[in-house]
Scaffold this active site. Structure first.
Site, mmCIF file in Angstrom:
data_model
loop_
_atom_site.group_PDB
_atom_site.id
_atom_site.type_symbol
_atom_site.label_atom_id
_atom_site.label_comp_id
_atom_site.label_asym_id
_atom_site.label_seq_id
_atom_site.Cartn_x
_atom_site.Cartn_y
_atom_site.Cartn_z
ATOM 1 N N LYS A 285 3.660 -8.997 -8.829
ATOM 2 C CA LYS A 285 3.552 -10.298 -9.510
ATOM 3 C C LYS A 285 2.141 -10.856 -9.392
ATOM 4 O O LYS A 285 1.399 -10.502 -8.481
ATOM 5 C CB LYS A 285 4.497 -11.308 -8.844
ATOM 6 N N ARG A 359 18.887 -7.607 -10.350
ATOM 7 C CA ARG A 359 20.035 -6.999 -11.030
ATOM 8 C C ARG A 359 20.447 -5.682 -10.376
ATOM 9 O O ARG A 359 21.621 -5.312 -10.400
ATOM 10 C CB ARG A 359 19.720 -6.812 -12.522
HETATM 11 N N1 BES Z 1 12.947 -13.393 -8.799
HETATM 12 C C1 BES Z 1 12.481 -13.171 -10.116
HETATM 13 C C2 BES Z 1 12.879 -14.278 -11.098
HETATM 14 C C3 BES Z 1 12.303 -15.646 -10.851
HETATM 15 C C4 BES Z 1 11.248 -16.091 -11.621
HETATM 16 C C5 BES Z 1 12.845 -16.488 -9.926
HETATM 17 C C6 BES Z 1 10.748 -17.358 -11.421
HETATM 18 C C7 BES Z 1 12.335 -17.775 -9.715
HETATM 19 C C8 BES Z 1 11.283 -18.201 -10.478
HETATM 20 C C9 BES Z 1 13.040 -11.852 -10.651
HETATM 21 O O1 BES Z 1 13.250 -10.859 -9.707
HETATM 22 C C10 BES Z 1 12.043 -11.322 -11.620
HETATM 23 O O2 BES Z 1 10.976 -10.973 -11.189
HETATM 24 N N2 BES Z 1 12.412 -11.259 -12.888
HETATM 25 C C11 BES Z 1 11.546 -10.760 -13.892
HETATM 26 C C12 BES Z 1 12.343 -9.831 -14.780
HETATM 27 C C13 BES Z 1 11.506 -9.061 -15.746
HETATM 28 C C14 BES Z 1 10.630 -8.061 -15.027
HETATM 29 C C15 BES Z 1 12.426 -8.358 -16.707
HETATM 30 C C16 BES Z 1 11.006 -11.930 -14.706
HETATM 31 O O3 BES Z 1 11.758 -12.875 -14.958
HETATM 32 O O4 BES Z 1 9.839 -11.915 -15.042
HETATM 33 MN MN MN Z 2 11.495 -9.724 -9.343
#
Ligand code: BES
Ligand code: MN
Ligand code: ZN
Length: 511
Positions: A285, A359
């Site tokens: 990230k 997921r």
């Molecule tokens: N934990 C994150 C989602 C999240 C984003 C939680 C912002 C709290 C605040 C999750 O694991 C994630 O990284 N999701 C990705 C999915 C994508 C790679 C398909 C996302 O939402 O960017």
């Molecule tokens: Mn994630």
């Protein structure tokens, strides 16, 4: 972890106000009702209440207050606080909860120790008493636990709820029961907030499991903690795949509530995402807001805290809580984009993005919840940023099937103050999860990202009634409100616990 209960139980006392002793009495006042509504209080305040309303110093807007000394001879209340309750016609449990929380936060800031909250007398009395007890208890939560300055620590405010003068003894008894229910639900919400607020160097998968064991012992729940070896034995390759990149070993926490005399053969399975820190893994990230990924176990915390509340509320139905716990790190043994992993049920997944890890762990946990007998499933997860693009920071995304189950979860959430709104799970979106090499890909591209994430989970629910709450943008408040400081919200705890008490309305399991 430094968890200790910060709130004091909320008592219900009969009126009249003249008989009560406190630093302040908080009285809800509605928008646009004029000074006539002030009545006896205005007398006690030497006319200052009516003057504030007439002069529009105080308008009754939700979240605002007006404080004036109580001057009436013989009264033992030091001050009168008008608390804005918004429009009378819009008064619901959420408004009462917020009004009570505003009053308590304002009192705490001023270091008053004893608050009397007077019910607005608009809704059924028990609903008002529950919502007020929730608001008063939620407002007692404190997030600055690692600050060294003891003077910075807030005052513990003792709060009492007082009923309208017309209340009968039966009313008073039912209000007292409702207030104690509200206290349990909110104190457990605060537990979830404390867990989500802890840094990831404190709450690791192992530490979370130890806290779960402690809470289970205190509340009479059964608990089983599966370690890496047992997870391997069950072939949970999706969960183990995510855990590979971290030095912290994964856990699966299983909590069970069994009623003495069940009135239903159903078993509610609650599954919560427990990523104690989400770096994104190899699909790393951006650093900017990465620290907030300590909250990526908010779903797991909500399930643990809801199980504690359920143990106290004692519904006549069995409930199992399942929390998969991992840290998503980019270590040298981490999953790579393109890796294929296999879940416990046998399905293979091509991991196109290691940041779509929630997921994966939920898939194996949903399967496990069914293995131990769950007939109705709800999962709670900080799953996608996309849900926030769709619904913003105030509304949780709701998904699942059949509609009867999803709408019951939605109604329960809205009453509990965890506003949720359903998004569709039409089959055609599933195309986006097609993989060239495996049964499924773990991402479906940018369009409808929250929906494709839900459809991924659906593949692992085995046709059991299932609802999914995506709390990615509702688990953490970015901005303070008069009734809610910045930080963890405890979203979904009250929904899950209240849901366990609705078992008579659950749809039958499809044949
Ligand atoms: N934990 C994150 C989602 C999240 C984003 C939680 C912002 C709290 C605040 C999750 O694991 C994630 O990284 N999701 C990705 C999915 C994508 C790679 C398909 C996302 O939402 O960017
Ligand atoms: Mn994630
Ligand atoms: Zn995540």
């Amino acid at each position: 972890m430094r968890y200790s209960e910060q709130s004091l139980p909320v008592a219900v006392v009969p009126g009249p106000l003249q008989a009560l002793e406190a630093d302040v009495v908080a009285v809800p006042a509605f928008e646009g009702e004029g000074a006539a509504a002030a009545g006896v209080l205005d007398g006690a305040a030497g006319g200052r209440v009516a003057a504030a309303i007439d002069g529009r110093e105080f308008t009754g807007k939700l979240g605002t207050i007006f404080v004036t000394p109580c001057l009436a001879p013989g009264w033992r209340l030091q001050r009168i606080m008008l608390v804005g309750a918004g429009k009378r016609g819009g008064c619901d449990m959420t408004a009462v909860r917020r009004t009570a929380a505003t009053a308590l936060l304002a009192s705490r800031e001023r270091r008053w120790r004893r608050l009397v909250f007077s019910l607005p007398a608009v809704l059924p009395m028990a609903d008002e008493a529950q919502a007020a007890a929730e608001g008063l208890t939620l407002a007692a939560h404190y997030t600055g636990i690692y600050k060294s300055d003891a003077d910075a620590r807030p005052t513990a405010v003792e709060s009492l709820i007082t009923l309208p003068e017309a209340a009968s003894t039966e009313d008073a008894a039912s209000a007292a029961r409702a207030a104690s229910r509200g206290y349990i639900l909110a104190a457990c919400s605060n537990l979830a907030r404390s867990l989500a607020n802890e840094p990831a160097n404190v709450v690791t998968p192992r530490a979370f499991a130890e806290i779960a064991i402690q809470i289970a012992a205190e509340s009479g729940l059964k608990v089983d903690v599966l370690d890496e070896e047992r997870l391997s034995g069950l072939n949970m390759g999706l969960l183990l795949g995510v855990a590979r990149g971290s030095a912290e070993s994964p856990r699966l926490v299983v909590l069970r509530y069994e009623p003495a005399r069940p009135a239903s053969a159903s078993v509610l399975g609650l599954v919560g995402k427990g990523v104690t820190f989400d770096t994104g893994g190899i699909s790393l990230k951006d650093p900017e807001r990465m620290h907030l990924m300590k909250t990526d176990m908010s779903g797991g915390a909500a399930v643990l805290a809801a199980m504690k509340a359920i143990a106290a509320l004692k519904p006549a139905v069995a409930v199992a809580g399942v929390v998969p716990l991992v840290e998503n790190m980019p270590g040298s043994r981490a999953m790579r984009p393109g890796d294929v992993v296999r879940g416990a049920e046998g399905k293979t997944v091509e991991v196109l993005d290691t940041d779509a890890e929630g997921r994966l762990i939920l898939a194996d946990a949903l399967w496990y919840a069914r293995q131990i007998g769950a007939t109705h499933l709800v999962d709670v997860a900080t799953l996608t940023g996309a849900v926030g693009i769709a619904l913003g920071r105030t509304t949780t995304g709701l998904f699942g099937c059949p509609d009867s189950w999803v709408s019951l979860v939605g109604r329960t959430a809205n009453r509990a103050g965890d506003r949720a709104w359903a998004l569709p799970t039409f089959d055609d979106y599933r195309e986006q999860l097609r993989s060239d090499i495996a049964d499924l890909a773990n991402i479906g591209g940018r369009p409808a990202g929250a929906i494709t994430a839900a459809l991924f989970l659906k593949e692992f629910t085995g046709g059991v009634p299932w609802a999914h709450l995506d709390i990615a943008w509702t688990a953490w408040a970015d901005e303070a409100q008069p009734w809610q400081p910045k930080g963890p919200t405890g979203v979904a705890v009250r929904t899950l616990a209240e849901l366990a008490c609705t078992f008579e309305e659950w749809p039958a399991r499809p044949a």
